[in-house]
Scaffold this motif. Structure first.
Motif, PDB file in Angstrom:
ATOM      1  N   THR A 243       0.852  -1.204   0.000  1.00  0.00           N
ATOM      2  CA  THR A 243       0.000   0.000   0.000  1.00  0.00           C
ATOM      3  C   THR A 243       0.881   1.245   0.000  1.00  0.00           C
ATOM      4  O   THR A 243       1.865   1.307   0.721  1.00  0.00           O
ATOM      5  CB  THR A 243      -0.862   0.025   1.288  1.00  0.00           C
ATOM      6  N   HIS A 244       0.524   2.229  -0.840  1.00  0.00           N
ATOM      7  CA  HIS A 244       1.218   3.522  -0.759  1.00  0.00           C
ATOM      8  C   HIS A 244       0.231   4.625  -1.063  1.00  0.00           C
ATOM      9  O   HIS A 244      -0.967   4.361  -1.225  1.00  0.00           O
ATOM     10  CB  HIS A 244       2.441   3.557  -1.675  1.00  0.00           C
ATOM     11  N   GLY A 245       0.685   5.845  -1.094  1.00  0.00           N
ATOM     12  CA  GLY A 245      -0.186   7.017  -1.206  1.00  0.00           C
ATOM     13  C   GLY A 245      -1.169   6.970  -2.367  1.00  0.00           C
ATOM     14  O   GLY A 245      -2.207   7.619  -2.322  1.00  0.00           O
ATOM     15  N   TYR A 246      -0.859   6.223  -3.422  1.00  0.00           N
ATOM     16  CA  TYR A 246      -1.710   6.242  -4.624  1.00  0.00           C
ATOM     17  C   TYR A 246      -2.468   4.932  -4.841  1.00  0.00           C
ATOM     18  O   TYR A 246      -3.220   4.789  -5.783  1.00  0.00           O
ATOM     19  CB  TYR A 246      -0.864   6.536  -5.865  1.00  0.00           C
ATOM     20  N   ARG A 247      -2.197   3.902  -3.982  1.00  0.00           N
ATOM     21  CA  ARG A 247      -2.838   2.607  -4.246  1.00  0.00           C
ATOM     22  C   ARG A 247      -2.952   1.803  -2.962  1.00  0.00           C
ATOM     23  O   ARG A 247      -2.026   1.766  -2.147  1.00  0.00           O
ATOM     24  CB  ARG A 247      -1.990   1.821  -5.270  1.00  0.00           C
TER      25      ARG A 247
END
Ligand SMILES: C[S@@+](CC[C@H](N)C(=O)[O-])C[C@H]1O[C@@H](n2cnc3c(N)ncnc32)[C@H](O)[C@@H]1O
Length: 255
Positions: A243-247
């Protein structure tokens, strides 16, 4: 106004859009003729005053700039690749600062990037190296002792060695002395992005012989490291579970 422009590694289409525009507008063009592809001069105005700096001293280059600016003219100072890398750029900027002459810098595609493109490789592979070292062997310009190839070798970073193809045996020896294995992959790219581009692949143990057999001794990039061959970890950025800021990562999708 002076525009320092990175012309890119050779292919005229590898200059930036901004660099091409500045070149097309310039009243006076001073280009580094030893490496800049003269084809880019076809974008200059037919009445542009053109100088090849290969046969000029720093003082002569500065005199042309000073006179042109005094006459209200625009100057394009064209360097190969990007001016910030082995471009003798700082001394020009410092002199212009002293004279109170304004300038801008339009960056370019450096030859080490064109060389990576030529061999279709990525310098920063997870699990292999996240660092790129740009260096050279000492020539007429000395290299500080603390930056010797043998000492840089201990980092096992991806290496890009400029200006040193004629000293390739020495490069290999120093890297092996510094602890690199003889089977470390090496790629030498001659004139990346030019029509006569050539690539020689080998290892630290055999590259010098192969490159001398190919009659390459200048205008080439030496790249060294396991990024050229061998295993690596896939990126977390595109890992479905990460998981990261865009997904939002999906649980349980990893095998
Ligand atoms: C004086 S330095 C200029 C570097 C330039 N500022 C850059 O960003 O690429 C010249 C050295 O750059 C490298 N070089 C320049 N153009 C190249 C090309 N098209 N392919 C491979 N190496 C190149 C060679 O190592 C050459 O000896």
């Amino acid at each position: 106004m002076i525009s320092f422009i990175g012309a890119g590694p050779g292919d005229p289409e590898l200059i930036t859009v901004k660099g091409q525009k500045r070149l097309a507008e310039a009243d006076v063009v001073i280009y580094a003729g030893s490496l800049v592809n003269p084809e880019i001069l076809s974008w200059c105005r037919p009445d542009a005053e053109i100088h090849n700096s290969a046969s000029m001293s720093l003082e002569e280059v500065l005199a042309v700039m000073k006179r042109a600016v005094g006459e209200g003219k625009g100057v394009a100072r064209v360097h190969t690749g990007d001016p910030s890398i082995y471009g003798a750029h700082r001394e020009q900027m410092d002199a212009l600062d002293e004279m109170g002459i304004a300038y801008e810098i339009v960056p370019g595609v450096s030859s080490f990037l064109a060389a990576a493109a030529a061999v279709k490789k990525e310098f920063t592979l997870p699990g292999v190296s996240q660092t790129v070292i740009i260096t050279r062997l000492a020539g007429r310009t000395p290299v500080p002792e603390k930056e010797s190839l043998a000492s840089l070798a201990q980092h096992r970073a991806s290496l890009c060695i400029f200006l040193s193809t004629h000293l390739l045996s020495e490069v290999s020896q120093e890297l092996i002395q510094g602890g690199y294995e003889e089977d470390t992959p090496v790629a030498v790219v001659y004139k990346a992005s030019w029509p006569d581009e050539k690539t020689v692949l080998g290892t630290l143990g055999d590259i010098a012989q192969k490159v001398s057999g190919a009659r390459i001794s200048r205008t080439a990039m030496i790249m060294v490291g396991r990024f050229l061959e061998g295993p690596y970890d896939r990126s977390l950025l595109y890992d479905p579970t990460f998981t990261h800021g865009y997904r939002q990562g999906k649980k349980g999708t990893e095998e």
